[in-house]
Design a protein around this motif. Sequence first.
Motif, PDB file in Angstrom:
ATOM      1  N   ARG A  31     -33.824 -61.446  22.496  1.00 35.23           N
ATOM      2  CA  ARG A  31     -34.970 -60.696  23.045  1.00 35.23           C
ATOM      3  C   ARG A  31     -35.133 -59.154  22.382  1.00 35.23           C
ATOM      4  NH1 ARG A  31     -34.064 -64.307  27.125  1.00 35.23           N
ATOM      5  NH2 ARG A  31     -32.348 -63.183  28.062  1.00 35.23           N
ATOM      6  N   ALA A  32     -33.753 -58.912  22.291  1.00 37.03           N
ATOM      7  CA  ALA A  32     -33.653 -57.412  21.728  1.00 37.03           C
ATOM      8  C   ALA A  32     -34.165 -57.205  20.497  1.00 37.03           C
ATOM      9  CB  ALA A  32     -32.118 -56.777  21.754  1.00 37.03           C
ATOM     10  N   ILE A  33     -34.221 -58.258  19.621  1.00 32.17           N
ATOM     11  CA  ILE A  33     -34.609 -58.122  18.154  1.00 32.17           C
ATOM     12  C   ILE A  33     -36.081 -58.662  18.018  1.00 32.17           C
ATOM     13  CG2 ILE A  33     -32.496 -57.948  17.002  1.00 32.17           C
ATOM     14  CD1 ILE A  33     -32.892 -61.212  16.451  1.00 32.17           C
ATOM     15  N   GLY A  34     -36.665 -58.956  19.134  1.00 35.30           N
ATOM     16  CA  GLY A  34     -37.885 -59.347  19.272  1.00 35.30           C
ATOM     17  C   GLY A  34     -38.394 -60.765  19.236  1.00 35.30           C
ATOM     18  N   ARG A  35     -37.372 -61.628  19.532  1.00 37.21           N
ATOM     19  CA  ARG A  35     -37.554 -63.224  19.430  1.00 37.21           C
ATOM     20  C   ARG A  35     -37.840 -63.486  20.960  1.00 37.21           C
ATOM     21  NH1 ARG A  35     -39.310 -67.198  16.735  1.00 37.21           N
ATOM     22  NH2 ARG A  35     -37.801 -68.587  15.987  1.00 37.21           N
ATOM     23  N   ASP A  36     -38.912 -64.368  20.999  1.00 35.77           N
ATOM     24  CA  ASP A  36     -39.252 -64.921  22.313  1.00 35.77           C
ATOM     25  C   ASP A  36     -38.530 -66.148  22.502  1.00 35.77           C
ATOM     26  OD1 ASP A  36     -40.736 -66.316  24.333  1.00 35.77           O
ATOM     27  OD2 ASP A  36     -42.645 -65.267  24.037  1.00 35.77           O
ATOM     28  N   THR A  37     -37.598 -66.106  23.465  1.00 30.00           N
ATOM     29  CA  THR A  37     -36.517 -67.388  23.648  1.00 30.00           C
ATOM     30  C   THR A  37     -37.502 -68.394  24.318  1.00 30.00           C
ATOM     31  OG1 THR A  37     -36.231 -66.418  25.834  1.00 30.00           O
ATOM     32  CG2 THR A  37     -34.552 -65.711  23.856  1.00 30.00           C
ATOM     33  N   PHE A  79     -39.612 -75.121  20.319  1.00 31.36           N
ATOM     34  CA  PHE A  79     -39.051 -75.797  19.083  1.00 31.36           C
ATOM     35  C   PHE A  79     -38.331 -77.035  19.217  1.00 31.36           C
ATOM     36  CE2 PHE A  79     -40.417 -71.613  17.106  1.00 31.36           C
ATOM     37  CZ  PHE A  79     -41.719 -72.078  16.748  1.00 31.36           C
ATOM     38  N   VAL A  80     -37.582 -77.150  20.204  1.00 31.53           N
ATOM     39  CA  VAL A  80     -36.352 -78.159  20.169  1.00 31.53           C
ATOM     40  C   VAL A  80     -36.611 -79.010  21.361  1.00 31.53           C
ATOM     41  CG1 VAL A  80     -34.952 -76.771  18.747  1.00 31.53           C
ATOM     42  CG2 VAL A  80     -34.806 -76.545  21.242  1.00 31.53           C
ATOM     43  N   GLU A  81     -37.827 -78.851  22.157  1.00 28.77           N
ATOM     44  CA  GLU A  81     -37.995 -79.709  23.289  1.00 28.77           C
ATOM     45  C   GLU A  81     -38.377 -81.111  23.104  1.00 28.77           C
ATOM     46  OE1 GLU A  81     -41.056 -77.898  25.345  1.00 28.77           O
ATOM     47  OE2 GLU A  81     -39.897 -76.436  26.536  1.00 28.77           O
ATOM     48  N   HIS A  82     -38.953 -81.056  21.964  1.00 28.24           N
ATOM     49  CA  HIS A  82     -39.448 -82.648  21.387  1.00 28.24           C
ATOM     50  C   HIS A  82     -38.698 -83.007  20.488  1.00 28.24           C
ATOM     51  CE1 HIS A  82     -42.597 -81.963  24.445  1.00 28.24           C
ATOM     52  NE2 HIS A  82     -42.834 -80.821  23.965  1.00 28.24           N
ATOM     53  N   PRO A  83     -38.820 -84.545  20.160  1.00 27.52           N
ATOM     54  CA  PRO A  83     -38.369 -85.066  18.675  1.00 27.52           C
ATOM     55  C   PRO A  83     -38.831 -84.587  17.615  1.00 27.52           C
ATOM     56  CG  PRO A  83     -38.876 -86.741  20.512  1.00 27.52           C
ATOM     57  CD  PRO A  83     -39.263 -85.521  20.996  1.00 27.52           C
ATOM     58  N   PHE A  84     -37.886 -84.480  16.608  1.00 28.48           N
ATOM     59  CA  PHE A  84     -38.335 -83.913  15.300  1.00 28.48           C
ATOM     60  C   PHE A  84     -39.117 -85.154  14.622  1.00 28.48           C
ATOM     61  CE2 PHE A  84     -34.505 -81.164  15.100  1.00 28.48           C
ATOM     62  CZ  PHE A  84     -34.780 -80.341  16.199  1.00 28.48           C
ATOM     63  N   ARG A  90     -31.596 -67.290  10.321  1.00 29.43           N
ATOM     64  CA  ARG A  90     -32.798 -66.495   9.958  1.00 29.43           C
ATOM     65  C   ARG A  90     -33.878 -67.231  10.938  1.00 29.43           C
ATOM     66  NH1 ARG A  90     -36.842 -67.953   4.896  1.00 29.43           N
ATOM     67  NH2 ARG A  90     -38.293 -66.520   5.548  1.00 29.43           N
ATOM     68  N   TRP A  91     -33.979 -68.413  11.001  1.00 26.49           N
ATOM     69  CA  TRP A  91     -35.170 -69.213  11.617  1.00 26.49           C
ATOM     70  C   TRP A  91     -34.804 -68.800  13.383  1.00 26.49           C
ATOM     71  CZ3 TRP A  91     -34.323 -73.953  14.604  1.00 26.49           C
ATOM     72  CH2 TRP A  91     -35.639 -74.210  15.298  1.00 26.49           C
ATOM     73  N   VAL A  92     -33.704 -69.101  13.672  1.00 30.73           N
ATOM     74  CA  VAL A  92     -33.371 -68.990  15.102  1.00 30.73           C
ATOM     75  C   VAL A  92     -33.810 -67.379  15.557  1.00 30.73           C
ATOM     76  CG1 VAL A  92     -31.536 -69.051  16.972  1.00 30.73           C
ATOM     77  CG2 VAL A  92     -31.732 -70.812  15.293  1.00 30.73           C
ATOM     78  N   ALA A  93     -33.301 -66.421  14.569  1.00 31.30           N
ATOM     79  CA  ALA A  93     -33.533 -65.096  15.192  1.00 31.30           C
ATOM     80  C   ALA A  93     -34.722 -64.388  14.738  1.00 31.30           C
ATOM     81  CB  ALA A  93     -32.192 -64.288  14.458  1.00 31.30           C
ATOM     82  N   GLY A  94     -35.581 -65.379  13.948  1.00 30.96           N
ATOM     83  CA  GLY A  94     -37.033 -64.795  13.585  1.00 30.96           C
ATOM     84  C   GLY A  94     -36.851 -63.777  12.548  1.00 30.96           C
ATOM     85  N   LEU A  95     -35.969 -63.765  11.496  1.00 29.09           N
ATOM     86  CA  LEU A  95     -35.762 -62.712  10.495  1.00 29.09           C
ATOM     87  C   LEU A  95     -36.548 -63.142   9.311  1.00 29.09           C
ATOM     88  CD1 LEU A  95     -31.754 -62.828  10.376  1.00 29.09           C
ATOM     89  CD2 LEU A  95     -33.354 -61.378  11.971  1.00 29.09           C
ATOM     90  N   ASP A  96     -36.884 -62.098   8.527  1.00 27.22           N
ATOM     91  CA  ASP A  96     -37.637 -61.951   7.436  1.00 27.22           C
ATOM     92  C   ASP A  96     -36.826 -62.662   6.148  1.00 27.22           C
ATOM     93  OD1 ASP A  96     -39.635 -60.792   8.577  1.00 27.22           O
ATOM     94  OD2 ASP A  96     -38.714 -58.878   8.082  1.00 27.22           O
ATOM     95  N   SER A  97     -35.598 -62.475   6.230  1.00 27.30           N
ATOM     96  CA  SER A  97     -34.666 -62.972   5.006  1.00 27.30           C
ATOM     97  C   SER A  97     -33.345 -63.606   5.419  1.00 27.30           C
ATOM     98  CB  SER A  97     -34.827 -61.822   3.901  1.00 27.30           C
ATOM     99  OG  SER A  97     -34.123 -62.305   2.740  1.00 27.30           O
ATOM    100  N   VAL A  98     -32.707 -64.412   4.650  1.00 26.47           N
ATOM    101  CA  VAL A  98     -31.440 -64.854   4.969  1.00 26.47           C
ATOM    102  C   VAL A  98     -30.347 -63.748   4.682  1.00 26.47           C
ATOM    103  CG1 VAL A  98     -31.816 -67.067   4.477  1.00 26.47           C
ATOM    104  CG2 VAL A  98     -31.260 -65.816   2.535  1.00 26.47           C
ATOM    105  N   TRP A  99     -30.641 -62.903   4.058  1.00 30.15           N
ATOM    106  CA  TRP A  99     -29.691 -61.590   3.808  1.00 30.15           C
ATOM    107  C   TRP A  99     -29.287 -60.996   4.917  1.00 30.15           C
ATOM    108  CZ3 TRP A  99     -30.286 -56.685   4.956  1.00 30.15           C
ATOM    109  CH2 TRP A  99     -31.607 -56.183   4.902  1.00 30.15           C
TER     110      TRP A  99
END
Length: 331
Positions: free
Chosen positions: A163-169, A175-180, A308-317
């Motif tokens: 939440r501190a970096i702006g990710r809505d938990t 995203f992981v509630e339902h089967p892929f 990157r995806w979990v934290a909602g980042l712009d880039s992998v670096w």
Amino acid sequence: MTTQLNRPSTVDVVPSPREHLTSPRTQAVLKIQQALVAGARELMAGEGAVELFQPLIGPVTDPGARGAKQVDVDYYGHKYKLMASAILYKQASLVAFDKVFFIAPNVRLEPLETSATHRHLAEFHQIDVELAGASREDAISLVERLVRHMVRTAIETQGDALRAIGRDTDVLASFVEHPFDVLTHGEVLGRIGHSHPGTEIEWEAEEHISGQSSRPFFIVDYPKGSRGFYDKEDPERPSTLMSFDLIAPESCGEICSGGERESDYARIVTRMRETGENPAKYRWYLDVVRQGIPGSAGFGIGLERLTRWVAGLDSVWQANAYPKLPGVVSP
């Protein structure tokens, strides 16, 4: 201090190590990444898997890296490689244990243009898993359980950091509630209007379909020739591999690749030759195969990509303490 070679001008400038590491955002991201790793180890231990330490150098490494160059090192007068992937060692390890996993760095000198994709690093970390006697469907099922558990662990233990970096938990949890979902390679090409069915899906197209998805999804049945010699060909559908990728939503693209493996000596040698590989280079691996290895399935999850995806980042670096972008000479 970093030195940038000729590369696309749209690439973000990576800050100095001190600036990067002292950033509260970076510190939060690395704590989130630590939680993802802890979640992976917890679930894999619960599944009965043994964690091993892959070698960092060897006489050969994965030849299937998409356009990337391997790195040679002098090992007492012998030309060895830095590991681009642990796939060969994962298969060999199954003579000792039925389920193995590694969490380790890999090195690939990616083409300069990949520095603009926001998803490539020259040095990255991977969670590699291999299961003896498993099918592709077994591997897909485990990937889904593993990713779901890792995400939930991050939310439960590092919710404040997210939440501190702006990710809505709550959104992340949804995203992981339902089967892929599972789509075939052909179905994906149809959606993007691709005219070359026998090839990989371009990064831009993968990013596009990723942005249209409400949760992670699998792509299966990649064509023969698009992957390494170790991915098994479907006996009922020649030229189709028993492979898969996991695509994250929010335009993040592929975060995991895997498949059912070939374990027959003669077929592996044939596939090596078909892909332009010299079997003589793989002597130690082929010796193990000749003596017998179990059929298996496995996968590798890119840790920085997942972070990157979990934290909602712009880039992998941004998900690496000491990032090395293709074409950027850095510590």
